[in-house]
Scaffold this motif. Structure first.
Motif, mmCIF file in Angstrom:
data_model
loop_
_atom_site.group_PDB
_atom_site.id
_atom_site.type_symbol
_atom_site.label_atom_id
_atom_site.label_comp_id
_atom_site.label_asym_id
_atom_site.label_seq_id
_atom_site.Cartn_x
_atom_site.Cartn_y
_atom_site.Cartn_z
ATOM 1 N N SER A 134 0.836 -1.203 0.000
ATOM 2 C CA SER A 134 0.000 0.000 0.000
ATOM 3 C C SER A 134 0.867 1.248 0.000
ATOM 4 O O SER A 134 1.604 1.501 0.949
ATOM 5 C CB SER A 134 -0.897 0.037 1.234
ATOM 6 N N ALA A 135 0.740 2.054 -1.052
ATOM 7 C CA ALA A 135 1.446 3.337 -1.090
ATOM 8 C C ALA A 135 0.823 4.296 -0.083
ATOM 9 O O ALA A 135 1.513 5.030 0.617
ATOM 10 C CB ALA A 135 1.383 3.936 -2.489
ATOM 11 N N HIS A 136 -0.481 4.294 -0.039
ATOM 12 C CA HIS A 136 -1.250 5.118 0.891
ATOM 13 C C HIS A 136 -2.258 4.184 1.537
ATOM 14 O O HIS A 136 -3.017 3.520 0.846
ATOM 15 C CB HIS A 136 -1.962 6.252 0.164
ATOM 16 N N HIS A 137 -2.222 4.132 2.841
ATOM 17 C CA HIS A 137 -3.050 3.132 3.514
ATOM 18 C C HIS A 137 -3.690 3.767 4.739
ATOM 19 O O HIS A 137 -2.999 4.262 5.617
ATOM 20 C CB HIS A 137 -2.178 1.952 3.938
ATOM 21 N N GLY A 138 -4.972 3.773 4.772
ATOM 22 C CA GLY A 138 -5.692 4.293 5.923
ATOM 23 C C GLY A 138 -6.315 5.632 5.624
ATOM 24 O O GLY A 138 -5.669 6.561 5.147
ATOM 25 N N MET A 139 -7.608 5.735 5.864
ATOM 26 C CA MET A 139 -8.345 6.975 5.685
ATOM 27 C C MET A 139 -9.440 7.016 6.735
ATOM 28 O O MET A 139 -10.157 6.034 6.929
ATOM 29 C CB MET A 139 -8.958 7.044 4.283
ATOM 30 N N ALA A 140 -9.541 8.144 7.432
ATOM 31 C CA ALA A 140 -10.564 8.332 8.455
ATOM 32 C C ALA A 140 -11.271 9.657 8.198
ATOM 33 O O ALA A 140 -10.728 10.542 7.534
ATOM 34 C CB ALA A 140 -9.932 8.334 9.843
ATOM 35 N N MET A 141 -12.489 9.803 8.719
ATOM 36 C CA MET A 141 -13.260 11.025 8.547
ATOM 37 C C MET A 141 -13.518 11.672 9.907
ATOM 38 O O MET A 141 -13.794 10.989 10.885
ATOM 39 C CB MET A 141 -14.608 10.733 7.867
ATOM 40 N N SER A 142 -13.418 13.001 9.933
ATOM 41 C CA SER A 142 -13.699 13.746 11.166
ATOM 42 C C SER A 142 -15.144 13.523 11.592
ATOM 43 O O SER A 142 -15.993 13.148 10.776
ATOM 44 C CB SER A 142 -13.428 15.237 10.956
ATOM 45 N N GLY A 143 -15.410 13.786 12.858
ATOM 46 C CA GLY A 143 -16.747 13.564 13.401
ATOM 47 C C GLY A 143 -17.829 14.377 12.713
ATOM 48 O O GLY A 143 -18.965 13.924 12.602
ATOM 49 N N ASP A 144 -17.471 15.565 12.230
ATOM 50 C CA ASP A 144 -18.469 16.397 11.558
ATOM 51 C C ASP A 144 -18.545 16.147 10.055
ATOM 52 O O ASP A 144 -19.323 16.772 9.342
ATOM 53 C CB ASP A 144 -18.221 17.879 11.835
ATOM 54 N N GLY A 145 -17.709 15.223 9.553
ATOM 55 C CA GLY A 145 -17.755 14.840 8.146
ATOM 56 C C GLY A 145 -17.113 15.827 7.185
ATOM 57 O O GLY A 145 -17.240 15.661 5.972
ATOM 58 N N THR A 146 -16.393 16.824 7.689
ATOM 59 C CA THR A 146 -15.820 17.851 6.809
ATOM 60 C C THR A 146 -14.371 17.593 6.420
ATOM 61 O O THR A 146 -13.860 18.256 5.516
ATOM 62 C CB THR A 146 -15.904 19.246 7.453
ATOM 63 N N LYS A 147 -13.690 16.663 7.090
ATOM 64 C CA LYS A 147 -12.262 16.427 6.849
ATOM 65 C C LYS A 147 -11.973 14.939 6.744
ATOM 66 O O LYS A 147 -12.630 14.113 7.371
ATOM 67 C CB LYS A 147 -11.411 16.978 7.994
ATOM 68 N N LEU A 148 -10.958 14.632 5.945
ATOM 69 C CA LEU A 148 -10.407 13.287 5.870
ATOM 70 C C LEU A 148 -8.982 13.336 6.394
ATOM 71 O O LEU A 148 -8.289 14.341 6.224
ATOM 72 C CB LEU A 148 -10.379 12.779 4.423
ATOM 73 N N CYS A 149 -8.548 12.254 6.979
ATOM 74 C CA CYS A 149 -7.168 12.085 7.419
ATOM 75 C C CYS A 149 -6.642 10.857 6.684
ATOM 76 O O CYS A 149 -7.237 9.783 6.767
ATOM 77 C CB CYS A 149 -7.119 11.873 8.930
ATOM 78 N N MET A 150 -5.544 11.047 5.940
ATOM 79 C CA MET A 150 -5.041 9.983 5.080
ATOM 80 C C MET A 150 -3.577 9.696 5.390
ATOM 81 O O MET A 150 -2.796 10.625 5.604
ATOM 82 C CB MET A 150 -5.213 10.404 3.628
ATOM 83 N N ASP A 169 8.061 7.406 10.457
ATOM 84 C CA ASP A 169 8.311 6.198 9.701
ATOM 85 C C ASP A 169 7.095 5.268 9.583
ATOM 86 O O ASP A 169 6.599 4.754 10.576
ATOM 87 C CB ASP A 169 9.473 5.467 10.378
ATOM 88 N N ILE A 170 6.657 5.067 8.372
ATOM 89 C CA ILE A 170 5.597 4.139 7.960
ATOM 90 C C ILE A 170 4.246 4.434 8.628
ATOM 91 O O ILE A 170 3.726 3.648 9.424
ATOM 92 C CB ILE A 170 5.984 2.656 8.151
ATOM 93 N N PRO A 171 3.632 5.576 8.293
ATOM 94 C CA PRO A 171 2.256 5.789 8.754
ATOM 95 C C PRO A 171 1.359 4.745 8.090
ATOM 96 O O PRO A 171 1.314 4.658 6.867
ATOM 97 C CB PRO A 171 1.929 7.204 8.289
ATOM 98 N N TYR A 172 0.670 3.983 8.908
ATOM 99 C CA TYR A 172 0.029 2.782 8.378
ATOM 100 C C TYR A 172 -1.500 2.805 8.441
ATOM 101 O O TYR A 172 -2.158 2.243 7.594
ATOM 102 C CB TYR A 172 0.557 1.557 9.135
ATOM 103 N N TRP A 173 -2.064 3.396 9.429
ATOM 104 C CA TRP A 173 -3.509 3.296 9.626
ATOM 105 C C TRP A 173 -4.002 4.587 10.254
ATOM 106 O O TRP A 173 -3.274 5.252 10.977
ATOM 107 C CB TRP A 173 -3.807 2.122 10.560
ATOM 108 N N THR A 174 -5.244 4.935 10.012
ATOM 109 C CA THR A 174 -5.845 6.123 10.623
ATOM 110 C C THR A 174 -7.140 5.753 11.319
ATOM 111 O O THR A 174 -7.827 4.812 10.927
ATOM 112 C CB THR A 174 -6.127 7.214 9.567
ATOM 113 N N GLN A 175 -7.457 6.509 12.353
ATOM 114 C CA GLN A 175 -8.673 6.299 13.141
ATOM 115 C C GLN A 175 -9.072 7.643 13.730
ATOM 116 O O GLN A 175 -8.212 8.408 14.157
ATOM 117 C CB GLN A 175 -8.400 5.293 14.265
#
Length: 121
Positions: A19-35, A61-67
């Motif tokens: 995975s070149a880019h792995h992990g995506m989360a959304m803010s509680g208000d739905g206005t932002k993504l964190c990748m 080093d190696i950001p792997y997952w978002t929450q």
């Protein structure tokens, strides 16, 4: 999401977890993504719905997952190569904390833990 020259030169078979880019989360208000930019050691905060990049954040080093935190205000990014979880504010796109967590963290989950359980550690 952008790739560095080093990332562009890599074969997908050489990406951590393929995975070149792995992990995506959304803010509680739905206005932002964190990748998580896994091969280039960054996290990105991206505004919705236009998908404009607010900030590329060098995290380690190696950001792997978002929450997303239970209150929806923060993004947790596991840094598998740094044995940490970094905490990023959705509001400011800034790192607010680094938490050491042990060897090669990957996925994280929100959980409530009693004070008694924490005291017993």
């Amino acid at each position: 999401m952008p790739y560095s020259a080093e990332g562009q030169a890599m074969s997908p078979d050489d990406y951590p977890g393929n995975s070149a880019h792995h992990g995506m989360a959304m803010s509680g208000d739905g206005t932002k993504l964190c990748m998580a930019g896994t091969i280039d050691d960054y996290a990105a905060i991206v505004s919705r719905p236009g998908l404009s990049t607010d900030r590329i954040i060098p995290v380690g080093d190696i950001p792997y997952w978002t929450q997303t935190s239970t209150d929806g205000r923060y993004c947790y990014v596991s840094l598998s190569g740094a044995d940490q979880v970094v905490v990023i504010s959705y509001a400011t796109s800034q790192i607010v904390a680094r938490v050491p967590v042990g060897d090669f963290p990957q996925r994280e989950r929100n959980q409530k833990v009693t004070e008694e359980a924490i005291a017993a550690l």
